[in-house]
Design an enzyme around this catalytic site. Structure first.
Site, PDB file in Angstrom:
ATOM      1  N   GLU A 174       0.268  -0.967   5.977  1.00 46.87           N
ATOM      2  CA  GLU A 174       1.448  -0.504   6.660  1.00 46.87           C
ATOM      3  C   GLU A 174       1.082   1.109   6.876  1.00 46.87           C
ATOM      4  O   GLU A 174       1.640   1.578   7.902  1.00 46.87           O
ATOM      5  CB  GLU A 174       2.541  -0.921   5.952  1.00 46.87           C
ATOM      6  CG  GLU A 174       3.797  -0.719   6.939  1.00 46.87           C
ATOM      7  CD  GLU A 174       4.418   0.721   7.007  1.00 46.87           C
ATOM      8  OE1 GLU A 174       5.237   1.076   7.780  1.00 46.87           O
ATOM      9  OE2 GLU A 174       3.963   1.818   6.042  1.00 46.87           O
ATOM     10  N   ASP A 184       0.954  -1.241  -0.079  1.00 46.15           N
ATOM     11  CA  ASP A 184       0.010   0.060   0.001  1.00 46.15           C
ATOM     12  C   ASP A 184       0.855   1.353   0.071  1.00 46.15           C
ATOM     13  O   ASP A 184       2.176   1.272   0.416  1.00 46.15           O
ATOM     14  CB  ASP A 184      -0.919   0.036   1.193  1.00 46.15           C
ATOM     15  CG  ASP A 184      -0.099   0.006   2.500  1.00 46.15           C
ATOM     16  OD1 ASP A 184       0.686  -0.770   2.590  1.00 46.15           O
ATOM     17  OD2 ASP A 184      -0.664   0.846   3.384  1.00 46.15           O
TER      18      ASP A 184
END
Length: 380
Positions: free
Chosen positions: A139, A74
């Site tokens: 994250e 991400d």
């Protein structure tokens, strides 16, 4: 198509995987391994909760040593003002531009290709070394259902690794010049000092919380709570916001709120912060709320020396060992006592407009990981 570390990075940049979107990257990674190594080379565990997707791929044979490469696919939102489409990889001026170029699709590309190529050349290596990779799409977000969540699942299945490499961008100027061997913890705090609102012309009828704070502010703002040590800087209390009142000039505030953060070394705990604030504000009517968002750790393991030696072999320089910077998913491995290091490309443009990476840094990272896999398999 057989991806190189650079071409895979270019492909990954095209996926607009803003947290917590995964956009099909996990399928691509599985296909890369299947096409090169065949069906059955890896077992797969997937998770999805609250829009967050995690995947764990691991060689089936259990071994005394279990090495996990971990990372996130991400990225943060691109923002406005890019010189080129942030999700269209663009080569310019010796750099590859795109969101995630440094943080951290470069790291993912490097270890996916290194694992693939190493196993293709060393099919017997997994008899004595279990190899895995853990990818998350959370994250850059809260991290609640990301790596931490997956590690809970692995623990329940008896699949926790014995060592881990997180390919976060850690370098200052060139790939491999810095290894993160630990991280400070992070403590968030909120102080509310209570007063009594009133007309500014009649201060005798008011209790002004700003005045109550007065000289005590200097004992809070920017104060070092410990002296640090050889591995960690001092734990500093950093005020991030102060507010009170109604933004008018003739009414005193009823309360004053102070937000702060402490990036703490192991010498300072949440209880230490609480004790210190209570001591400074003793006698005032106030409330203190503290939350430990991450716990610090330090890796003291042969893993550090092994990674350092691999970098010296590939790059010809000795990496700096550091615990600086913010938090990362390495903290979740550290919290379980799993030796973990972080090594990656430079981080000078992470989260910035026109994020970019030098292709040679991605290639160096790939070579470091290849060297590490070769070295650790030879020592077993």
């Amino acid at each position: 198509m057989k991806f190189s570390a650079i071409s895979l990075l270019q492909e990954l940049i095209t996926y607009p995987s803003v947290t917590p979107k995964e956009c099909g990257i996990y399928t691509l990674v599985q296909e890369i391994f299947t096409q090169s190594l065949g069906e059955g080379a890896f077992e797969v565990i997937t998770q999805e909760k609250e829009g967050v997707k995690n995947i764990f791929l691991y060689t089936p044979r259990k071994a005394q040593r279990h090495l996990c490469f971990a990372g996130h696919i991400d990225v943060v939102p691109p923002g406005e003002g890019w010189s080129s489409d942030p999700f269209a990889p663009t080569h310019r001026d010796g750099y590859l531009y795109g969101r995630g170029a440094q943080d951290m699709k470069s790291g993912v590309s490097a270890f996916v290709c290194a694992i693939r190529d190493f196993l293709a050349q060393n099919s017997e290596a997994t008899k004595d070394l279990q190899i895995s990779l853990l990818l998350t799409s959370d994250e850059e977000g809260e991290g609640t259902y990301g790596t931490q969540y997956m590690l809970d699942e692995l623990e329940s299945r008896g699949l926790l690794p014995t060592m881990a490499i997180v390919a976060e961008p850690t370098a200052h100027t060139i790939c491999g010049d810095t290894i993160k061997v630990g991280r400070r913890g992070s403590i968030n705090g909120k102080i509310t000092i209570f007063g009594k609102q009133g007309h500014v012309a009649y201060p005798q009828n008011c209790i002004n919380p700003t005045e109550l704070l007065g000289a005590r502010l200097g004992k809070i703002a920017g104060v070092n709570l410990d002296k640090g040590d050889a591995h960690f800087d001092p734990s500093k209390l950093v005020i991030t916001d102060i507010r009170g009142g109604m933004e008018v000039v003739n009414v005193t505030p009823n309360e004053l709120k102070i937000l702060f953060n402490v990036r703490n070394s192991p010498q300072t705990t949440k209880e230490d912060v609480q004790s210190y604030v209570h001591k400074v504000l003793q006698g005032l009517d106030f409330d203190l709320q503290l939350r430990q968002s991450s716990v610090g750790f330090l890796t003291d393991s042969p893993l550090v020396a092994m990674m350092s030696a691999c970098i010296e072999s590939v790059c010809g320089y000795t990496p700096e060992l550091s615990t600086s910077g913010g938090t990362s998913d390495a903290r979740f491995f550290g919290a379980r006592g799993i030796p973990v290091v972080e090594v990656g490309v430079p981080n000078d443009t992470i989260h910035a407009i026109n994020e970019r990476v030098k292709p040679q840094d991605v290639q160096i990272l790939y070579e470091i990981f290849m060297r590490f896999l070769t070295q650790i398999s030879a020592e077993i």
